[in-house]
Design an enzyme around this catalytic site. Structure first.
Site, mmCIF file in Angstrom:
data_model
loop_
_atom_site.group_PDB
_atom_site.id
_atom_site.type_symbol
_atom_site.label_atom_id
_atom_site.label_comp_id
_atom_site.label_asym_id
_atom_site.label_seq_id
_atom_site.Cartn_x
_atom_site.Cartn_y
_atom_site.Cartn_z
ATOM 1 N N HIS A 2 1.021 -1.250 -0.007
ATOM 2 C CA HIS A 2 0.033 -0.018 -0.143
ATOM 3 C C HIS A 2 0.904 1.074 -0.048
ATOM 4 O O HIS A 2 1.145 1.742 1.011
ATOM 5 C CB HIS A 2 -0.918 0.059 1.305
ATOM 6 C CG HIS A 2 -1.835 1.098 1.270
ATOM 7 N ND1 HIS A 2 -3.420 1.109 1.381
ATOM 8 C CD2 HIS A 2 -1.744 2.467 1.014
ATOM 9 C CE1 HIS A 2 -3.938 2.120 1.500
ATOM 10 N NE2 HIS A 2 -3.131 3.147 1.152
ATOM 11 N N TRP B 296 -5.103 17.391 5.863
ATOM 12 C CA TRP B 296 -5.518 16.739 4.652
ATOM 13 C C TRP B 296 -5.598 17.673 3.269
ATOM 14 O O TRP B 296 -5.248 17.430 2.333
ATOM 15 C CB TRP B 296 -7.101 16.234 4.677
ATOM 16 C CG TRP B 296 -6.994 14.879 4.941
ATOM 17 C CD1 TRP B 296 -7.317 14.300 6.227
ATOM 18 C CD2 TRP B 296 -6.958 13.660 4.111
ATOM 19 N NE1 TRP B 296 -7.082 12.864 6.412
ATOM 20 C CE2 TRP B 296 -7.155 12.575 5.082
ATOM 21 C CE3 TRP B 296 -6.585 13.483 2.808
ATOM 22 C CZ2 TRP B 296 -6.932 11.226 4.588
ATOM 23 C CZ3 TRP B 296 -6.534 12.360 2.226
ATOM 24 C CH2 TRP B 296 -6.729 11.233 3.112
ATOM 25 N N GLU B 297 -5.699 19.212 4.032
ATOM 26 C CA GLU B 297 -5.729 20.328 2.821
ATOM 27 C C GLU B 297 -4.287 20.403 2.300
ATOM 28 O O GLU B 297 -3.950 20.454 1.209
ATOM 29 C CB GLU B 297 -6.052 21.625 3.555
ATOM 30 C CG GLU B 297 -6.488 22.495 2.348
ATOM 31 C CD GLU B 297 -6.738 23.763 2.956
ATOM 32 O OE1 GLU B 297 -7.219 24.173 3.914
ATOM 33 O OE2 GLU B 297 -6.288 24.853 2.247
ATOM 34 N N HIS C 173 -9.754 8.825 -7.750
ATOM 35 C CA HIS C 173 -9.965 9.748 -6.940
ATOM 36 C C HIS C 173 -11.534 9.725 -6.581
ATOM 37 O O HIS C 173 -12.339 10.030 -7.395
ATOM 38 C CB HIS C 173 -9.585 10.980 -6.894
ATOM 39 C CG HIS C 173 -9.469 12.090 -5.842
ATOM 40 N ND1 HIS C 173 -10.477 12.407 -4.975
ATOM 41 C CD2 HIS C 173 -8.154 12.536 -5.057
ATOM 42 C CE1 HIS C 173 -9.959 13.233 -3.946
ATOM 43 N NE2 HIS C 173 -8.545 13.158 -3.914
ATOM 44 N N HIS D 12 -9.309 1.444 -0.172
ATOM 45 C CA HIS D 12 -9.490 2.080 1.238
ATOM 46 C C HIS D 12 -10.872 1.994 1.924
ATOM 47 O O HIS D 12 -11.626 2.192 1.203
ATOM 48 C CB HIS D 12 -9.064 3.515 0.800
ATOM 49 C CG HIS D 12 -7.714 3.907 0.691
ATOM 50 N ND1 HIS D 12 -7.216 3.496 -0.601
ATOM 51 C CD2 HIS D 12 -6.898 4.567 1.035
ATOM 52 C CE1 HIS D 12 -6.093 3.798 -0.783
ATOM 53 N NE2 HIS D 12 -5.461 4.632 0.340
ATOM 54 N N GLU E 102 -11.041 4.500 7.060
ATOM 55 C CA GLU E 102 -9.718 5.582 7.661
ATOM 56 C C GLU E 102 -10.520 6.429 8.231
ATOM 57 O O GLU E 102 -10.419 7.786 7.898
ATOM 58 C CB GLU E 102 -8.925 6.023 6.193
ATOM 59 C CG GLU E 102 -7.840 6.701 6.629
ATOM 60 C CD GLU E 102 -6.901 6.961 5.440
ATOM 61 O OE1 GLU E 102 -7.521 7.100 4.313
ATOM 62 O OE2 GLU E 102 -6.010 7.764 5.753
ATOM 63 N N HIS F 31 -5.965 0.611 5.172
ATOM 64 C CA HIS F 31 -5.849 1.190 6.343
ATOM 65 C C HIS F 31 -6.862 0.612 7.484
ATOM 66 O O HIS F 31 -6.661 -0.141 8.239
ATOM 67 C CB HIS F 31 -6.701 2.675 6.172
ATOM 68 C CG HIS F 31 -5.477 3.390 5.593
ATOM 69 N ND1 HIS F 31 -4.465 3.713 6.303
ATOM 70 C CD2 HIS F 31 -5.535 4.077 4.545
ATOM 71 C CE1 HIS F 31 -3.647 4.576 5.716
ATOM 72 N NE2 HIS F 31 -4.406 4.875 4.464
#
Lengths: 490, 490
Positions: B81, B173-174, B262, B325, B328, B353
């Site tokens: 991963h 995260w940004e 995404h 994923h 998470e 995760h």
């Protein structure tokens, strides 16, 4: 595509396993539950989420939470894990007790304080060379509010910047043990202890708690003239105060004592303490319910270290129920971590904290099989630095599996909390997350009676009293709108 | 007294359930294990315990740890991963790639940067009005080291004060998504990408890793003259680079790709991405192994939201393995939390995760029954603020139960780590605690091949290669003293 019906079945099946997952809710309960769910979503979406913050910073936010206000009104059953020295709000100790006549204070070498009630100037002690009469001292000060705030700081862990004040578990435990010593001089004065017990029961009752099991060293008490009373005196006093309180509040079920000895003592001291507990249990069969080791768990003096003392009751054919603190640690595989299994091997009736329980699959099975409930104290675990964000509390695993749990407060006055509502909030909103529901709350409250040391007929009648309170609690909300658009409850 | 023999049996029974609990160690392995245990006790007793600290503060301590040095030398199997954009150390990107000719830079309105290789002055873009040739800019600066440090800061999350820089999951995260955009201009240049892949494999190989499965959007690449290559070009290049690398390093098993899209995209975009993945899997059967959704998990766009797209392969009778994923998050009972069950309903091959897995008893059972391994990325979870003290990582529960796990690094270059040794350290010392032993490490390494997408004959031969490396690793320590008194390993 996976069958949506099958998906629904699996989601329900998983939800049914959690604490309260098998509780059937009435229509009125379901309405309140939907409302709670909506409130919780709102709190989780806010910029500051109280369970993710240190309790000392979160407290003011929690006090404003409509969920918290609802939990305060909810009948929570009993509190099964709380220590004598932090039963009553520190505010009362300072504003009431230290204002009583004959209260002396001394400042110790390490800038802490000691109190003593005495009819004459106390003799110097090794830790206290200079005693001052508190009334005289305050008279000199003019406005004593800063001074009183200082006393409060000595009696609690509360501070605006906990991460700065308590950088490690060692530091916070040192302050913790110190605060107990500060309180001791006040609480051990016989007339104070009597009021203290009553006040403690009152604070619980005000938080809709109906029963108490107190971990207590059952300290000896003293009079103004220096007379020392023995433990029997203290137990008698506790019993009388409880009876008086129940007369004054007939919906209160009562209070019982788990005799506690500090694990810093020697094996021979603990042997004596076990013998004493056996004797007290004989002399006070309706009051003394068992024995526990208290103080920070220690690798050298783990439960197994005291095995000879703890085996004594079985050897002489006496049943002394144990209520061991065990696994109050985040260090896996250590001796402290191993206390979980040893507590079960010594047939513990309940487990105090059991922070490490989720990491012990076999111990978990044994506990469930033997009906050993775990006393979960979320705020204590956070303040004593086992976990910072309560969403990561390992009990989240236990809750999701329906492990037998009760919520408790450990040392509320030291942590700046009171009653059980704060800890219920953390368990319900933080540890349980969106999954925890009204069924969870109901089961947790019922557990606190089911897993108490009450004899079964008193459990039954207690559960009836609780059910009536619960029904009244639910009805009090059922007239109000609970649908999603109108969050008017507060 | 509980029978000490029986106690021993229970302790062993519990220990046998953990990851690696069934692994039989040789005499040489047991000696190394005892030494590791001793080292771990020492690190746990030190004033600063790295897994309890933020990785950015702990890194220097970890680098000095003898356990870490040992883990670096340990053959760790494969890394399953990891994302393309953070495969290679940022140092190399800045010190090597940005020093290549024709590299342009522009400062964006939000004080970030973009890169572009071009044979002529690039046209202004919406986010980049003014492009400067980096070589010319550096020539003006004299000593470019501060400037280069600034570039490095744009490409990683690393900072001295992570708690100040990243107060919340949203903020971190940004920055995380921004750093990907900064790297994109460098990595998507075709000649750079070729070197980048090779360099990435080299860094893994240097950390004693022998296999890679890369989550990749398989970006299109560009040439100096603006020519754009399609994804097939990128896949061909990756395959060629891998073949070259295996020729140069015959002990390396190879590298494969999980096509990633995404989750911020629309349902119709994801439908196209699934179709594309099916096509690429047909065209590159030894390279493309499946499909995943990447980016921060989002309640609105959970796995179930994309159910129509994800059901497509089954509908047309094609098998497209999923590597989702899922979970998470530390928010229980939310839609993101629900991704765990949905990933399993879509027959995911592995779970990325699965931070929330420990709170899903039913999902856990399904995962074990279906042999779905969980890709545990400890440092990623900590840096992205799911957990601060790794001793409280919920995977501690999974480790204690022997849940199928592999260790992975997610985005090493962004987190300032490299290879797998840092994450192995955190899992072995922090999450596993004193309980985790050499058997745990061995099983985790073997799992990384067993649960890879390699066909079974390659798994078998790969395991043989790994076993030889492992034996050599053990022998390299067996001449040295491992007994408790002399910790000479370093």
């Amino acid at each position: 595509m996976p069958d949506p019906g099958q998906r629904e079945v699996l989601m329900r099946e998983e939800a049914s396993r959690q604490v309260g997952g098998a509780v059937r809710l009435t229509a009125a309960e379901r309405r309140l539950d939907a409302h709670l769910h909506w409130l919780k979503k709102k709190e989780m979406a806010a910029a500051q989420f109280p369970p993710a913050m240190h309790f000392f910073k979160a407290r003011a936010l929690i006090q404003r939470s409509p969920i918290f206000k609802l939990l305060q009104k909810m009948p929570k059953g009993g509190v099964l894990h709380i220590h004598t020295s932090s039963l009553v709000s520190v505010d009362w100790l300072v504003k009431n007790v230290t204002y009583r006549p004959h209260c002396y204070i001394c400042i110790t070498w390490d800038n802490s304080v000691r109190f003593l009630f005495s009819s004459r100037q106390p003799f110097p002690r090794w830790d206290c060379l200079h005693w001052q009469l508190l009334g005289a001292l305050r008279a000199k000060l003019g406005d004593p509010s800063d001074f009183d705030d200082g006393l409060i700081r000595n009696l609690t862990l509360f501070t605006e910047e906990p991460d700065v004040a308590y950088p490690s578990q060692d530091v916070v435990w040192e302050k913790f043990e110190k605060a107990f010593m500060v309180a001791a001089g006040l609480i051990a004065h016989a007339p104070v202890l009597k009021d203290y017990f009553y006040k403690g029961l009152e604070e619980l009752h005000n938080d809709n708690i109906m029963y108490l099991e107190l971990r207590s060293g059952v300290s000896r008490t003293y009079e103004l003239d220096g007379t020392i009373h023995d433990k029997v005196f203290t137990l008698n006093m506790f019993q009388q105060v409880t009876r008086q309180f129940v007369r004054d509040h007939p919906d209160f079920l009562g209070a019982r004592i788990i005799m506690a000895a500090h694990r810093a003592l020697t094996l021979s001291d603990i042997t004596s303490a076990v013998k004493e507990a056996i004797q007290m249990q004989r002399d006070f069969p309706d009051l003394v319910v068992g024995f526990d080791l208290v103080g920070r768990e220690d690798g050298e003096k783990n439960i197994w270290y005291f095995k000879d003392a703890l085996s004594l009751p079985a050897q002489i054919g006496v049943r002394l129920p144990y209520f061991f603190h065990a696994g109050e640690t985040d260090d896996e595989g250590t001796e402290v971590d191993g206390n979980i299994l040893d507590a079960l091997l010594f047939n513990t009736t309940r487990i105090g904290h059991g922070f490490a329980m989720a990491h012990h699959p076999l111990a978990k099975e044994i506990a469930r099989k033997n009906n050993v409930v775990l006393e979960l104290c979320p705020i204590s675990n956070q303040v004593l630095k086992l976990v910072s964000d309560l969403r990561n509390h390992p009990a989240a695993v236990l809750m999701s599996e329906g492990h037998p749990l009760v919520i408790s407060s450990d040392d509320p006055s030291l942590f700046g909390s009171t009653g059980l509502s704060y800890d219920f909030y953390q368990a319900f909103v933080g540890i349980g997350g969106l999954k925890a529901n009204l069924g969870t709350l109901k089961e947790l409250a019922i557990n606190s009676i089911r897993y108490s040391s009450l004899p079964s007929h008193l459990k039954e009648s207690g559960l009836l009293v609780w059910q009536n309170k619960w029904n009244a609690f639910i009805s009090s909300y059922s007239g109000q709108p609970h649908h999603k658009g109108t969050p008017t409850l507060s």
